[in-house]
Write a protein that holds these residues in place. Sequence first.
Motif, PDB file in Angstrom:
ATOM      1  N   LEU A 111       6.459  17.260 -34.050  1.00  0.00           N
ATOM      2  CA  LEU A 111       6.451  16.180 -33.047  1.00  0.00           C
ATOM      3  C   LEU A 111       7.838  15.538 -32.932  1.00  0.00           C
ATOM      4  O   LEU A 111       8.275  15.190 -31.841  1.00  0.00           O
ATOM      5  N   ALA A 112       8.525  15.395 -34.072  1.00  0.00           N
ATOM      6  CA  ALA A 112       9.850  14.743 -34.060  1.00  0.00           C
ATOM      7  C   ALA A 112      10.851  15.550 -33.238  1.00  0.00           C
ATOM      8  O   ALA A 112      11.626  14.995 -32.461  1.00  0.00           O
ATOM      9  N   VAL A 113      10.850  16.866 -33.396  1.00  0.00           N
ATOM     10  CA  VAL A 113      11.817  17.700 -32.664  1.00  0.00           C
ATOM     11  C   VAL A 113      11.371  17.879 -31.212  1.00  0.00           C
ATOM     12  O   VAL A 113      12.150  17.689 -30.275  1.00  0.00           O
ATOM     13  N   ASN A 114      10.104  18.241 -31.012  1.00  0.00           N
ATOM     14  CA  ASN A 114       9.656  18.673 -29.682  1.00  0.00           C
ATOM     15  C   ASN A 114       9.362  17.533 -28.718  1.00  0.00           C
ATOM     16  O   ASN A 114       9.475  17.717 -27.506  1.00  0.00           O
ATOM     17  N   LEU A 115       8.954  16.373 -29.252  1.00  0.00           N
ATOM     18  CA  LEU A 115       8.580  15.269 -28.348  1.00  0.00           C
ATOM     19  C   LEU A 115       9.498  14.059 -28.514  1.00  0.00           C
ATOM     20  O   LEU A 115      10.052  13.555 -27.527  1.00  0.00           O
ATOM     21  N   THR A 116       9.687  13.616 -29.764  1.00  0.00           N
ATOM     22  CA  THR A 116      10.601  12.478 -29.961  1.00  0.00           C
ATOM     23  C   THR A 116      12.024  12.885 -29.580  1.00  0.00           C
ATOM     24  O   THR A 116      12.783  12.066 -29.046  1.00  0.00           O
ATOM     25  N   GLY A 117      12.382  14.149 -29.824  1.00  0.00           N
ATOM     26  CA  GLY A 117      13.732  14.621 -29.479  1.00  0.00           C
ATOM     27  C   GLY A 117      14.058  14.416 -28.002  1.00  0.00           C
ATOM     28  O   GLY A 117      15.049  13.756 -27.661  1.00  0.00           O
ATOM     29  N   PRO A 118      13.264  14.964 -27.075  1.00  0.00           N
ATOM     30  CA  PRO A 118      13.526  14.735 -25.654  1.00  0.00           C
ATOM     31  C   PRO A 118      13.538  13.256 -25.278  1.00  0.00           C
ATOM     32  O   PRO A 118      14.333  12.816 -24.440  1.00  0.00           O
ATOM     33  N   SER A 141       8.809  22.206 -21.692  1.00  0.00           N
ATOM     34  CA  SER A 141       7.463  22.198 -22.266  1.00  0.00           C
ATOM     35  C   SER A 141       7.089  23.659 -22.541  1.00  0.00           C
ATOM     36  O   SER A 141       7.871  24.403 -23.134  1.00  0.00           O
ATOM     37  N   SER A 142       5.944  24.103 -22.037  1.00  0.00           N
ATOM     38  CA  SER A 142       5.445  25.441 -22.380  1.00  0.00           C
ATOM     39  C   SER A 142       4.114  25.649 -21.663  1.00  0.00           C
ATOM     40  O   SER A 142       3.514  24.675 -21.180  1.00  0.00           O
ATOM     41  N   THR A 143       3.639  26.884 -21.625  1.00  0.00           N
ATOM     42  CA  THR A 143       2.229  27.061 -21.257  1.00  0.00           C
ATOM     43  C   THR A 143       1.361  26.251 -22.223  1.00  0.00           C
ATOM     44  O   THR A 143       0.270  25.816 -21.860  1.00  0.00           O
ATOM     45  N   SER A 144       1.890  26.009 -23.436  1.00  0.00           N
ATOM     46  CA  SER A 144       1.170  25.183 -24.412  1.00  0.00           C
ATOM     47  C   SER A 144       1.123  23.711 -23.993  1.00  0.00           C
ATOM     48  O   SER A 144       0.499  22.896 -24.667  1.00  0.00           O
ATOM     49  N   GLY A 145       1.780  23.371 -22.894  1.00  0.00           N
ATOM     50  CA  GLY A 145       1.623  22.036 -22.323  1.00  0.00           C
ATOM     51  C   GLY A 145       0.354  21.912 -21.500  1.00  0.00           C
ATOM     52  O   GLY A 145      -0.027  20.817 -21.085  1.00  0.00           O
ATOM     53  N   HIS A 160       2.091  19.223 -24.661  1.00  0.00           N
ATOM     54  CA  HIS A 160       1.360  18.363 -23.726  1.00  0.00           C
ATOM     55  C   HIS A 160       2.090  17.020 -23.593  1.00  0.00           C
ATOM     56  O   HIS A 160       2.201  16.468 -22.498  1.00  0.00           O
ATOM     57  N   GLY A 161       2.585  16.516 -24.717  1.00  0.00           N
ATOM     58  CA  GLY A 161       3.310  15.232 -24.694  1.00  0.00           C
ATOM     59  C   GLY A 161       4.560  15.294 -23.842  1.00  0.00           C
ATOM     60  O   GLY A 161       4.913  14.326 -23.149  1.00  0.00           O
ATOM     61  N   VAL A 162       5.254  16.423 -23.859  1.00  0.00           N
ATOM     62  CA  VAL A 162       6.481  16.568 -23.059  1.00  0.00           C
ATOM     63  C   VAL A 162       6.162  16.424 -21.563  1.00  0.00           C
ATOM     64  O   VAL A 162       6.928  15.830 -20.803  1.00  0.00           O
ATOM     65  N   ILE A 163       5.003  16.934 -21.156  1.00  0.00           N
ATOM     66  CA  ILE A 163       4.613  16.800 -19.745  1.00  0.00           C
ATOM     67  C   ILE A 163       4.316  15.332 -19.427  1.00  0.00           C
ATOM     68  O   ILE A 163       4.732  14.805 -18.382  1.00  0.00           O
ATOM     69  N   GLY A 164       3.664  14.639 -20.325  1.00  0.00           N
ATOM     70  CA  GLY A 164       3.418  13.204 -20.122  1.00  0.00           C
ATOM     71  C   GLY A 164       4.714  12.419 -20.063  1.00  0.00           C
ATOM     72  O   GLY A 164       4.890  11.531 -19.209  1.00  0.00           O
ATOM     73  N   LEU A 165       5.644  12.749 -20.945  1.00  0.00           N
ATOM     74  CA  LEU A 165       6.950  12.065 -20.946  1.00  0.00           C
ATOM     75  C   LEU A 165       7.677  12.314 -19.621  1.00  0.00           C
ATOM     76  O   LEU A 165       8.268  11.396 -19.036  1.00  0.00           O
ATOM     77  N   THR A 166       7.613  13.548 -19.132  1.00  0.00           N
ATOM     78  CA  THR A 166       8.260  13.899 -17.857  1.00  0.00           C
ATOM     79  C   THR A 166       7.711  13.031 -16.732  1.00  0.00           C
ATOM     80  O   THR A 166       8.459  12.492 -15.902  1.00  0.00           O
ATOM     81  N   ARG A 167       6.404  12.868 -16.703  1.00  0.00           N
ATOM     82  CA  ARG A 167       5.777  12.068 -15.638  1.00  0.00           C
ATOM     83  C   ARG A 167       6.150  10.593 -15.769  1.00  0.00           C
ATOM     84  O   ARG A 167       6.441   9.915 -14.771  1.00  0.00           O
ATOM     85  N   GLN A 168       6.127  10.077 -16.988  1.00  0.00           N
ATOM     86  CA  GLN A 168       6.440   8.649 -17.166  1.00  0.00           C
ATOM     87  C   GLN A 168       7.897   8.354 -16.808  1.00  0.00           C
ATOM     88  O   GLN A 168       8.200   7.350 -16.163  1.00  0.00           O
ATOM     89  N   LEU A 169       8.805   9.246 -17.206  1.00  0.00           N
ATOM     90  CA  LEU A 169      10.227   9.037 -16.859  1.00  0.00           C
ATOM     91  C   LEU A 169      10.418   9.092 -15.342  1.00  0.00           C
ATOM     92  O   LEU A 169      11.223   8.354 -14.775  1.00  0.00           O
TER      93      LEU A 169
END
Length: 256
Positions: A111-118, A141-145, A160-169
């Motif tokens: 989570l730290a690298v893949n979500l907190t990092g972005p 993100s990924s198909t895993s999003g 999945h979190g990266v997609i949420g972050l993208t939308r919120q930003l």
Amino acid sequence: MNDYENKVVIITGAGSGMGRAMVGEFVSRGARVAAMDINLERAKETVDGLSDPSMAFALQVDVSDQDSAKRGVDAVISRWGRVDLLCNNAGILDGHATAHEVSLAEWNRVLAVNLTGPFLMARAVIPQMLSQGKGAIINTSSTSGFSAAGGGSAYTASKHGVIGLTRQLTFEYGARGIRVNSICPGATATPLALPEHNAASPDMDLAISKVPARRWCQPGEIAKLAAFLGSDDADYVHGSDYVMDGGWLAAARDPF
Ligand SMILES: NC(=O)c1ccc[n+]([C@@H]2O[C@H](COP(=O)([O-])OP(=O)(O)OC[C@H]3O[C@@H](n4cnc5c(N)ncnc54)[C@H](O)[C@@H]3O)[C@@H](O)[C@H]2O)c1
């Protein structure tokens, strides 16, 4: 073709796979590129392999560390005075560990690298982009999003979190000139996914045999998608998730 003339691009995870391909693609289009990776030697190899290494420089940045992310971005701004595009590409897999088997330390690391990092990298570039009145961020993100089974619970939750972050930003900064989108690759031929580099990979030959395209995605194909999304040709593209998966999600079955 040279639609990145005078533009400054930051790429994380630039020492391997898709990040390395992105460095080459953006430099070939005229950009100046900051090639960031936790592994400085690998980032340097990426830059040294360019036809014109003077268009890029390598920096050691751990995207999961707030100070490191900020120091890296500050170094780019003091060198080139601006940031036009941030490609939040760095990411790690979780060994496909199931939820009751994954250690809390591993969950937190992924989570730290893949979500907190972005998130940290975006926070570091946004003030500069706001002062420019323009900028773009691409989160990988990924198909895993969208679906399960491409990794373990930590990887799937992070993407999945990266997609949420993208939308919120997009919601927070789109009207102030910053476009934010995600790229969602399927099985791509990099050390992260290729079985010869990754002992924890499931049967990828079987997976690929079920994907409609019947082949791996190549890192250069993802780099070309990033080059489009970061360019002015994509000026009306905000908050979108661009899937490049050979039909993996459309076929709607677990390729494993
Ligand atoms: N390869 C695939 O099949 C696939 C599919 C979907 C999504 N992705 C995503 O694509 C992105 C790129 O992956 P890849 O396949 O090129 O992987 P890769 O392993 O080839 O490269 C990832 C790079 O990120 C760097 N990195 C790792 N932790 C870092 C950190 N804390 N700070 C900075 N750099 C760090 C690594 O050193 C490495 O150079 C990742 O976000 C990954 O999750 C990959």
